[in-house]
Design a protein around this motif. Structure first.
Motif: not given
Length: 123
Positions: A3-4, A100
């Motif tokens: 994920k970011d 991201g």
């Protein structure tokens, strides 16, 4: 699933993973361990604050990275190869953990900061 980078907890995860690699790195580990003799318990929280400020503009970093690198360069000449390797390990660590907009931003910001420090240190 990656994920970011969203918060300080993610910064801590990144910084810890990065420096775990650096501590045993064959190219630049000696600079941290032998030349700078980094006290990791002191250094890591400073790096959390530094990167938290770089990415999220928290204002919680108080330090002078330029001066620290100049002092280090006086003890052991730093080279373009050292800075390039640092950047490569940093990029790889970010890519292993995150994906991201903020992940891309921290890689870009790290490269820009590194380039400025390298230019002003090595000349």
């Amino acid at each position: 699933m990656r994920k970011d980078i969203k918060n300080r907890s993610d910064i801590i995860r990144l910084v810890d993973a990065f420096y775990d690699k650096i501590k045993t790195d064959q190219v630049i580990g000696f600079i941290f361990n032998d030349v700078a003799q980094v006290n990791w318990e002191d250094h890591l929280p400073k790096m959390y604050d530094f990167w938290d400020n770089v990415l999220f503009f928290t204002g919680n970093f108080d330090g002078n990275p330029m001066q620290k690198h100049k002092e280090l360069h006086n003890k052991c000449p730093l080279t373009h190869a050292h800075f390039n390797h640092w950047n490569e390990v940093f990029r790889q660590t970010v890519d292993e953990l995150f994906v991201g907009e903020k992940a891309e931003e921290i890689k870009d910001r790290a490269k820009n900061i590194s380039d400025v420090i390298m230019y002003k240190t090595i000349q």
